[in-house]
Write an enzyme that holds these catalytic residues in place. Structure first.
Site, PDB file in Angstrom:
ATOM      1  N   SER A 226      16.782  16.132  20.878  1.00 58.99           N
ATOM      2  CA  SER A 226      15.646  15.217  20.916  1.00 58.99           C
ATOM      3  C   SER A 226      14.508  15.777  20.080  1.00 58.99           C
ATOM      4  CB  SER A 226      15.182  15.026  22.366  1.00 58.99           C
ATOM      5  OG  SER A 226      13.911  14.423  22.418  1.00 58.99           O
TER       6      SER A 226
ATOM      7  N   HIS B 290      36.742   0.159  39.489  1.00 57.49           N
ATOM      8  CA  HIS B 290      35.389  -0.369  39.664  1.00 57.49           C
ATOM      9  C   HIS B 290      34.335   0.743  39.530  1.00 57.49           C
ATOM     10  CE1 HIS B 290      37.213  -4.086  41.217  1.00 57.49           C
ATOM     11  NE2 HIS B 290      38.008  -3.290  41.905  1.00 57.49           N
TER      12      HIS B 290
ATOM     13  N   LYS C 296      17.133  18.532  25.625  1.00 57.40           N
ATOM     14  CA  LYS C 296      18.126  17.471  25.498  1.00 57.40           C
ATOM     15  C   LYS C 296      19.303  17.865  24.617  1.00 57.40           C
ATOM     16  CE  LYS C 296      18.181  13.823  26.761  1.00 57.40           C
ATOM     17  NZ  LYS C 296      17.585  12.649  26.113  1.00 57.40           N
TER      18      LYS C 296
ATOM     19  N   GLU D 147      28.201   7.686  21.326  1.00 64.39           N
ATOM     20  CA  GLU D 147      27.300   6.527  21.368  1.00 64.39           C
ATOM     21  C   GLU D 147      27.410   5.703  20.089  1.00 64.39           C
ATOM     22  OE1 GLU D 147      23.854   8.440  24.279  1.00 64.39           O
ATOM     23  OE2 GLU D 147      23.509   8.305  22.128  1.00 64.39           O
TER      24      GLU D 147
END
Length: 468
Positions: free
Chosen positions: A285, A164, A291, A298
């Site tokens: 970024s 979980h 970043k 992704e």
């Protein structure tokens, strides 16, 4: 508006047509822009068919030799990028047949004896998918090897296991990594089983009823190294189960890659900070200089919808089709080709990515220090002293509640306080409340103890051919 003429059709199938095909119809119905990739398999199947026709006396040996020579030359031209594909010829089959006939004359026109494009495309597609299944298997094995290398490198490192997405029990990092080896092995097993159903030779079904000419389907199957021939000509020409099953296998592979990608995304955040993906596999970024984004995981995660969409699209195409062949089935190849390209690229980049990922073992070990992850070990301790598990569960639950109130861990409680919950608890209880003690106690087959993980890893390395 597309121009049309009243001249007779010049198509190779156009004998009964009085008018030429509208340019708009040619543009709408052409498939050569994507099925050109089947050229090698179309030529392979045509060569076997020509040899069989000669064996059966349906063409002469001289005609067979001319066909084989012409097809060899056409294949070489396509390989060199010199062949001009013509959309007005619709598909790869007609492009090659027309080029062959232009090259060798009447012998080329005899190649289509006893076959239809309906069984021809089925053959090409099966030959193609058979090779693709083997290529996928090799890519999956490479991903498994990458996991095995990391598991060997980090053998003994501990981390929190999750259910979980909550810390549950301590496990070895190697055990976690080897879970993906099992996942991808199921994918390989499914592909092997799927390949068995791909590996059935359809040529000879002709348009849908078979042929009255004396062909030898079994000889062609042996020539093309198929395990068997299809049993029903009507089922053959309308069958795309093998393509759907391939898409399903591709879906599960991509879903498994997506699960891995999700963990890599989470683990590379500052909140988890369990893993560092190599800079060469990340991007930055355009506005935030600090970043470092895990774009590859992704993208793998994002491409899963694309692969699933291909399966759904072909299912919807096939669901309402009456027997036998219908032109709707032209829509099968784009979906399969795109899904194959996507999954193969995802597998290849994943193997690279894993080899350039650092797992932060100190941080992983530190994360096992909270969340009462040895609570089950304490319950097992009581069970070994003959307390029923449900009662042991209740005892440990009350101990956990006390620790929560005091903001401490189980091992922080003095023995005397632990004994207030159960007289069965003795001084040796602290041996099972350590992370290492918990991990090493999981000796059941398939468990996370170092002994079991070492056994599993050694077996994986032998299976994958990794030197010990």
């Amino acid at each position: 508006m597309a121009a049309e003429t009243n001249r007779p059709s010049d198509k190779m199938w156009g004998g009964r047509f009085a008018e030429a095909t509208a340019a708009s119809v040619e543009a709408f119905s052409a498939s050569i822009q994507y099925d050109a990739r089947l050229y090698r398999y179309d030529i392979m199947g045509s060569m076997a068919h020509a040899r069989m026709l000669a064996r059966q006396g349906l063409i002469t040996n001289e005609e067979r030799d001319a066909i084989l020579r012409g097809l060899t030359e056409i294949e070489a031209e396509i390989d060199r990028g010199e062949f001009v594909f013509k959309p007005e010829l619709e598909d790869i089959h007609m492009n090659i047949e027309k080029a062959l006939t232009d090259r060798i004359g009447a012998a080329g026109a005899k190649l289509h004896t006893a076959r239809s494009r309906n069984d021809q495309v089925n053959l090409d597609f099966r030959l193609y998918l058979r090779d693709e299944a083997d290529a996928l298997d090799a890519l999956l094995a490479n991903v498994q090897r990458a996991f095995a290398r990391q598991a060997r490198k980090h053998l003994g490192a501990v981390m929190p296991g999750y259910t979980h997405l909550q810390r549950a029990q301590p496990v070895l990092l190697s055990h976690h990594l080897l879970a993906y080896v099992e996942m991808f092995q199921r994918d390989r097993d499914r592909l092997t089983d799927c390949r068995r159903r791909i590996d059935i030779m359809p040529l000879g079904a002709a348009a849908m009823a078979g042929t009255g000419l004396p062909i030898d389907r079994h000889w062609v199957a042996a020539e093309l190294k198929f395990a068997a021939i299809t049993a029903n000509s009507m089922d053959t020409t309308g069958d795309r189960d093998f393509a759907l099953e391939t898409l399903f296998c591709l879906n599960l592979i991509q879903v498994h890659l997506s699960r891995l990608a999700e963990e890599l995304v989470l683990w590379s955040t500052k909140e988890f900070d369990f893993a560092r993906i190599g800079d060469r596999y990340c991007t930055g970024s355009s506005i935030m200089p600090q970043k470092k984004n895990p774009d590859i995981p992704e993208l793998i995660r994002g491409k899963t919808g694309r692969v699933t969409g291909a399966l759904m699209a072909l299912l919807m195409t096939v669901k309402g089709l009456p027997l036998t062949y219908n032109r709707d089935l032209q829509e099968d190849k784009e979906q399969v080709f795109d899904a194959l390209d996507t999954v193969k690229a995802s597998l290849a980049i994943t193997a690279e990515l894993l080899d350039h990922t650092e797992f932060k073992t100190e941080r992983l070990r530190a994360a096992t220090g909270g969340g009462f992850m040895t609570a089950t070990d304490l319950a097992d301790y009581l069970v070994r002293r003959n307390l029923p598990f449900r009662q042991a569960h209740g005892v440990v639950g009350r101990i956990v509640a006390l620790c929560q109130d005091r903001d401490c861990e189980l091992a922080d409680l003095p023995l005397a306080e632990l004994q207030q919950f159960s007289a069965l608890i003795e001084a040796d209880v602290f041996d099972v409340l350590t992370v290492e003690g918990s991990v090493d106690s999981r000796l059941s087959a398939g468990g996370t103890s170092r002994v079991r993980v070492e056994e599993t890893l050694a077996g994986v390395e032998r299976f994958l051919g990794i030197p010990s």
